[in-house]
Design a protein around this motif. Structure first.
Motif, PDB file in Angstrom:
ATOM      1  N   TRP A  22       0.840  -1.208   0.000  1.00  0.00           N
ATOM      2  CA  TRP A  22       0.000   0.000   0.000  1.00  0.00           C
ATOM      3  C   TRP A  22       0.871   1.252   0.000  1.00  0.00           C
ATOM      4  O   TRP A  22       0.629   2.183  -0.769  1.00  0.00           O
ATOM      5  N   ARG A  27      -8.909   2.906  -8.965  1.00  0.00           N
ATOM      6  CA  ARG A  27     -10.230   2.501  -8.482  1.00  0.00           C
ATOM      7  C   ARG A  27     -10.206   1.105  -7.883  1.00  0.00           C
ATOM      8  O   ARG A  27     -11.227   0.475  -7.688  1.00  0.00           O
ATOM      9  N   GLU A  28      -9.009   0.588  -7.614  1.00  0.00           N
ATOM     10  CA  GLU A  28      -8.900  -0.806  -7.151  1.00  0.00           C
ATOM     11  C   GLU A  28      -9.188  -0.990  -5.665  1.00  0.00           C
ATOM     12  O   GLU A  28      -9.400  -2.105  -5.214  1.00  0.00           O
ATOM     13  N   ARG A  29      -9.156   0.108  -4.885  1.00  0.00           N
ATOM     14  CA  ARG A  29      -9.377   0.053  -3.431  1.00  0.00           C
ATOM     15  C   ARG A  29      -8.386  -0.887  -2.742  1.00  0.00           C
ATOM     16  O   ARG A  29      -8.773  -1.813  -2.022  1.00  0.00           O
ATOM     17  N   TYR A  30      -7.092  -0.629  -3.017  1.00  0.00           N
ATOM     18  CA  TYR A  30      -6.042  -1.444  -2.405  1.00  0.00           C
ATOM     19  C   TYR A  30      -6.116  -1.387  -0.887  1.00  0.00           C
ATOM     20  O   TYR A  30      -5.833  -2.371  -0.209  1.00  0.00           O
ATOM     21  N   GLY A  31      -6.470  -0.197  -0.339  1.00  0.00           N
ATOM     22  CA  GLY A  31      -6.486  -0.011   1.106  1.00  0.00           C
ATOM     23  C   GLY A  31      -7.378  -1.025   1.797  1.00  0.00           C
ATOM     24  O   GLY A  31      -6.992  -1.621   2.811  1.00  0.00           O
ATOM     25  N   LEU A  32      -8.554  -1.233   1.234  1.00  0.00           N
ATOM     26  CA  LEU A  32      -9.513  -2.160   1.831  1.00  0.00           C
ATOM     27  C   LEU A  32      -8.969  -3.598   1.803  1.00  0.00           C
ATOM     28  O   LEU A  32      -9.039  -4.319   2.810  1.00  0.00           O
ATOM     29  N   GLY A  89      -8.164   7.504 -10.604  1.00  0.00           N
ATOM     30  CA  GLY A  89      -8.908   7.863  -9.389  1.00  0.00           C
ATOM     31  C   GLY A  89      -8.947   9.377  -9.247  1.00  0.00           C
ATOM     32  O   GLY A  89     -10.000   9.982  -9.183  1.00  0.00           O
ATOM     33  N   LYS A 136       1.086   4.097  -2.862  1.00  0.00           N
ATOM     34  CA  LYS A 136       0.681   5.459  -2.495  1.00  0.00           C
ATOM     35  C   LYS A 136       1.785   6.455  -2.822  1.00  0.00           C
ATOM     36  O   LYS A 136       1.539   7.495  -3.438  1.00  0.00           O
ATOM     37  N   ARG A 149      -9.002  -7.035  -8.817  1.00  0.00           N
ATOM     38  CA  ARG A 149      -9.574  -5.692  -8.778  1.00  0.00           C
ATOM     39  C   ARG A 149      -9.050  -4.845  -9.933  1.00  0.00           C
ATOM     40  O   ARG A 149      -9.770  -4.012 -10.475  1.00  0.00           O
ATOM     41  N   SER A 150      -7.766  -5.038 -10.298  1.00  0.00           N
ATOM     42  CA  SER A 150      -7.204  -4.201 -11.356  1.00  0.00           C
ATOM     43  C   SER A 150      -7.277  -4.881 -12.728  1.00  0.00           C
ATOM     44  O   SER A 150      -6.680  -4.402 -13.684  1.00  0.00           O
TER      45      SER A 150
END
Lengths: 191, 101
Positions: A57, A73-78, B26, A61, A112-113
């Motif tokens: 992450w 838009r993959e929402r890696y954090g989650l 994003g 980032k 996701r990606s």
């Protein structure tokens, strides 16, 4: 390629979205495979998995912010939070091997990606981890050794760990190749 | 779908490029959009204004040390408009090349 596809490729190359997961996670797999050398067992997954998830992450980032783009838009954090939490369940580490959740992490990031290379690699690691955590190959090696020489040669790393290590190295090399391709895409853009 | 229903705000080439970049990234800062799409400050600013007026993008100010950065992101309305646009373009391509479908 349409102009939209070219732009998508450029943005993904800028974010290093195709290479970073395939570099960071295999490094974790290599560490797990080498852990018997320092006398660590399945509990290594409880340390390596959250550290690798967090490192993934942070590297995504930092790369994104430095380049002036978002995290996509993959929402890696989650995904990272869920994997880090699940990795504290020792029963999963014990039953499925310390590399299992690393494979799951890479699988979900790739899914996701929409990156087939990533989710395929993740699935292979996740499937290989439980198979390789029961020393089945090493037992076979012992039997062959005993039949041939009448003795067995004990080493810190089992043959199963070596197979996991080779898997990690293979995926790390493919991640580094992707990094090179992303750099070439970015060079083409700036020239 | 009627091709004449294409949303001119987003169908314009540069704005479609901006929306595509924002969908993939994003969010993106002004400098990245400018260099990726080969635009001038004024040109990019004008297109962002048009998209913001339609409610498709939102902007925010951020700081990188002492340097001010303007970040642009897609709104849910913008994401939905981009999907409709892409569906319409696919529909048009499908009509032109029916044998390949």
């Amino acid at each position: 390629m349409t102009i939209e596809e070219i732009l998508q490729t450029r943005v993904r190359a800028t974010r290093r979205a195709t290479s970073i997961p395939l570099i960071v996670v295999p490094i974790g797999v290599i560490l797990v495979a080498l852990s018997p050398l320092v006398d660590l067992d399945f509990e290594v997954g409880m340390v390596v998995t959250p550290v690798v998830a967090l490192a993934l992450w942070i590297s995504m980032k930092v790369t994104a912010v430095r380049a002036g783009v978002g995290m996509g838009r993959e929402r890696y954090g989650l995904i990272v939070i869920v994997i880090a939490l699940v990795s504290t369940v020792w029963l999963i580490q014990l039953a499925l091997g310390p590399a299992f959740l690393l494979g799951v992490l890479l699988f979900f990031v790739g899914w996701r990606s929409l990156d087939r290379g990533q989710w395929t690699a993740g699935a292979i690691i996740a499937v290989a981890s439980p198979v390789l955590s029961y020393s089945l190959i090493q037992t076979l090696v012992y039997r062959i050794e005993e039949a041939l020489t009448g003795a067995v040669w004990e080493t810190a790393m089992a043959a199963d760990d070596v197979v996991l290590l080779l898997l990690g190295v293979f995926f790390l090399v493919s991640g580094l190749k992707r990094f090179g391709r992303e750099s070439a895409t970015l060079r083409r853009r700036s020239s | 779908m009627n091709p004449f229903d294409l949303d001119e705000t987003i169908h314009q080439r540069t704005r479609l490029g901006i929306m595509t970049v924002l969908y993939e990234a994003g969010e993106a800062d002004f400098a990245f959009l400018k260099s990726t799409l080969d635009l001038t400050d004024g040109n990019l600013g004008r297109h962002i204004e048009v998209l913001a007026a339609a409610g498709y993008v939102a902007t925010r100010r951020g700081y990188d040390g002492r340097r001010a950065r303007t970040w642009v992101s897609l709104t849910p309305q913008g994401t939905s408009a981009l999907r409709i646009e892409v569906d319409m373009l696919r529909d048009i391509v499908g009509r032109v090349q029916p044998s390949q479908n």
